[in-house]
Design a protein around this motif. Structure first.
Motif, PDB file in Angstrom:
ATOM      1  N   THR A  96       0.832  -1.288  -0.201  1.00 26.38           N
ATOM      2  CA  THR A  96      -0.042   0.206  -0.037  1.00 26.38           C
ATOM      3  C   THR A  96       0.864   1.449   0.277  1.00 26.38           C
ATOM      4  O   THR A  96       0.616   2.379  -0.785  1.00 26.38           O
ATOM      5  CB  THR A  96      -0.945  -0.115   1.342  1.00 26.38           C
ATOM      6  N   VAL A  97       1.963   1.202   0.977  1.00 26.97           N
ATOM      7  CA  VAL A  97       2.927   2.388   0.877  1.00 26.97           C
ATOM      8  C   VAL A  97       3.344   2.464  -0.387  1.00 26.97           C
ATOM      9  O   VAL A  97       3.623   3.659  -0.821  1.00 26.97           O
ATOM     10  CB  VAL A  97       3.870   2.256   1.838  1.00 26.97           C
ATOM     11  N   VAL A  98       4.029   1.596  -1.162  1.00 30.40           N
ATOM     12  CA  VAL A  98       4.771   1.634  -2.271  1.00 30.40           C
ATOM     13  C   VAL A  98       3.734   2.004  -3.573  1.00 30.40           C
ATOM     14  O   VAL A  98       3.944   3.086  -4.258  1.00 30.40           O
ATOM     15  CB  VAL A  98       5.253   0.262  -2.500  1.00 30.40           C
ATOM     16  N   VAL A  99       2.407   1.517  -3.493  1.00 34.55           N
ATOM     17  CA  VAL A  99       1.665   2.095  -4.438  1.00 34.55           C
ATOM     18  C   VAL A  99       1.385   3.591  -4.298  1.00 34.55           C
ATOM     19  O   VAL A  99       1.240   4.145  -5.279  1.00 34.55           O
ATOM     20  CB  VAL A  99       0.189   1.005  -4.441  1.00 34.55           C
ATOM     21  N   LYS A 100       1.299   3.681  -3.213  1.00 33.03           N
ATOM     22  CA  LYS A 100       0.830   5.367  -2.860  1.00 33.03           C
ATOM     23  C   LYS A 100       2.036   6.176  -3.365  1.00 33.03           C
ATOM     24  O   LYS A 100       1.880   7.184  -4.050  1.00 33.03           O
ATOM     25  CB  LYS A 100       0.613   5.702  -1.335  1.00 33.03           C
ATOM     26  N   ASP A 101       3.314   5.534  -3.075  1.00 35.77           N
ATOM     27  CA  ASP A 101       4.481   6.463  -3.543  1.00 35.77           C
ATOM     28  C   ASP A 101       4.404   6.535  -5.034  1.00 35.77           C
ATOM     29  O   ASP A 101       4.738   7.682  -5.437  1.00 35.77           O
ATOM     30  CB  ASP A 101       5.632   5.807  -2.731  1.00 35.77           C
ATOM     31  N   VAL A 102       4.315   5.277  -5.719  1.00 34.12           N
ATOM     32  CA  VAL A 102       4.439   5.325  -7.021  1.00 34.12           C
ATOM     33  C   VAL A 102       3.192   5.940  -7.687  1.00 34.12           C
ATOM     34  O   VAL A 102       3.565   7.027  -8.553  1.00 34.12           O
ATOM     35  CB  VAL A 102       4.316   3.630  -7.750  1.00 34.12           C
ATOM     36  N   ALA A 103       2.223   6.016  -6.888  1.00 35.92           N
ATOM     37  CA  ALA A 103       0.966   6.809  -7.658  1.00 35.92           C
ATOM     38  C   ALA A 103       1.343   8.513  -7.518  1.00 35.92           C
ATOM     39  O   ALA A 103       1.153   8.985  -8.257  1.00 35.92           O
ATOM     40  CB  ALA A 103      -0.409   6.637  -6.866  1.00 35.92           C
ATOM     41  N   ALA A 104       1.935   8.791  -6.112  1.00 35.81           N
ATOM     42  CA  ALA A 104       2.430  10.102  -5.954  1.00 35.81           C
ATOM     43  C   ALA A 104       3.492  10.706  -7.202  1.00 35.81           C
ATOM     44  O   ALA A 104       3.421  11.874  -7.661  1.00 35.81           O
ATOM     45  CB  ALA A 104       2.770  10.204  -4.678  1.00 35.81           C
ATOM     46  N   VAL A 105       4.351   9.835  -7.335  1.00 33.75           N
ATOM     47  CA  VAL A 105       5.374  10.016  -8.148  1.00 33.75           C
ATOM     48  C   VAL A 105       4.985  10.304  -9.616  1.00 33.75           C
ATOM     49  O   VAL A 105       5.161  10.870 -10.348  1.00 33.75           O
ATOM     50  CB  VAL A 105       6.424   8.896  -8.324  1.00 33.75           C
ATOM     51  N   GLY A 106       4.002   9.356 -10.029  1.00 32.65           N
ATOM     52  CA  GLY A 106       3.116   9.405 -11.202  1.00 32.65           C
ATOM     53  C   GLY A 106       2.664  10.596 -11.392  1.00 32.65           C
ATOM     54  O   GLY A 106       2.505  11.191 -12.446  1.00 32.65           O
ATOM     55  N   ALA A 107       1.684  11.067 -10.399  1.00 28.60           N
ATOM     56  CA  ALA A 107       1.051  12.153 -10.413  1.00 28.60           C
ATOM     57  C   ALA A 107       1.871  13.409 -10.481  1.00 28.60           C
ATOM     58  O   ALA A 107       1.598  14.230 -11.506  1.00 28.60           O
ATOM     59  CB  ALA A 107       0.246  12.010  -9.260  1.00 28.60           C
ATOM     60  N   GLY A 108       2.919  13.289  -9.753  1.00 32.04           N
ATOM     61  CA  GLY A 108       4.081  14.443  -9.842  1.00 32.04           C
ATOM     62  C   GLY A 108       4.599  14.502 -11.453  1.00 32.04           C
ATOM     63  O   GLY A 108       4.611  15.660 -11.948  1.00 32.04           O
ATOM     64  N   CYS A 109       4.974  13.442 -11.976  1.00 34.12           N
ATOM     65  CA  CYS A 109       5.494  13.332 -13.321  1.00 34.12           C
ATOM     66  C   CYS A 109       4.354  13.868 -14.271  1.00 34.12           C
ATOM     67  O   CYS A 109       4.438  14.629 -15.328  1.00 34.12           O
ATOM     68  CB  CYS A 109       5.709  12.080 -13.722  1.00 34.12           C
ATOM     69  N   PHE A 110       2.935  13.508 -14.021  1.00 40.06           N
ATOM     70  CA  PHE A 110       1.904  13.806 -14.980  1.00 40.06           C
ATOM     71  C   PHE A 110       1.717  15.347 -14.964  1.00 40.06           C
ATOM     72  O   PHE A 110       1.631  15.962 -15.848  1.00 40.06           O
ATOM     73  CB  PHE A 110       0.577  13.110 -14.526  1.00 40.06           C
ATOM     74  N   ASN A 111       1.727  15.996 -13.625  1.00 36.28           N
ATOM     75  CA  ASN A 111       1.836  17.353 -13.489  1.00 36.28           C
ATOM     76  C   ASN A 111       2.806  18.196 -14.221  1.00 36.28           C
ATOM     77  O   ASN A 111       2.735  19.193 -14.668  1.00 36.28           O
ATOM     78  CB  ASN A 111       1.735  17.647 -12.184  1.00 36.28           C
ATOM     79  N   LEU A 112       3.972  17.619 -14.084  1.00 34.64           N
ATOM     80  CA  LEU A 112       5.161  18.131 -14.796  1.00 34.64           C
ATOM     81  C   LEU A 112       5.072  18.077 -16.304  1.00 34.64           C
ATOM     82  O   LEU A 112       5.345  19.258 -16.962  1.00 34.64           O
ATOM     83  CB  LEU A 112       6.651  17.482 -14.316  1.00 34.64           C
ATOM     84  N   ILE A 113       4.721  16.906 -16.783  1.00 30.89           N
ATOM     85  CA  ILE A 113       4.436  16.811 -18.147  1.00 30.89           C
ATOM     86  C   ILE A 113       3.250  17.707 -18.562  1.00 30.89           C
ATOM     87  O   ILE A 113       3.401  18.569 -19.644  1.00 30.89           O
ATOM     88  CB  ILE A 113       4.172  15.647 -18.585  1.00 30.89           C
TER      89      ILE A 113
END
Length: 115
Positions: A96-113
């Motif tokens: 759960t923690v890893v999925v949340k972190d990955v989701a947060a990183v993915g969201a951050g990357c999506f926002n940057l893009i």
């Protein structure tokens, strides 16, 4: 007359000796029967005690083996169930923690893009 008396005395003596021999044989047979009865009783008692001891030892060993096997199986099942439950909780928490972190990183990357 004297010859008849001697023959009578000898005959009576032989009869008495025969009767005594019969009595001695009867006594001997009675003693033998009593001895055999005593030996048989003692022997059977000793055999019964030894047999019962062997039966008890074998039975107790068998019972102990079966009970220990059942206790071990039940304990191992319980330990396995509890351990698996605890491991599952920990693994799920980590995932759960890893999925949340990955989701947060993915969201951050999506926002940057997208920005």
């Amino acid at each position: 007359m004297k010859e008849n008396a001697v023959i009578t005395i000898i005959s009576i003596t032989i009869i008495v000796l025969n009767m005594m021999m019969i009595i001695v044989l009867d006594i001997k047979n009675a003693i033998m029967m009593a001895t055999m009865a005593e030996v048989t009783t003692v022997t059977m008692a000793e055999i019964m005690v030894a047999t019962m001891a062997e039966i008890m030892v074998a039975t107790m060993a068998e019972v102990t083996a079966v009970v220990m096997a059942e206790i071990t199986a039940a304990t191992m099942a319980e330990v396995t169930a509890v351990t698996m439950a605890e491991v599952t909780v920990v693994v799920m928490a980590v995932i759960t923690v890893v999925v949340k972190d990955v989701a947060a990183v993915g969201a951050g990357c999506f926002n940057l893009i997208n920005n």
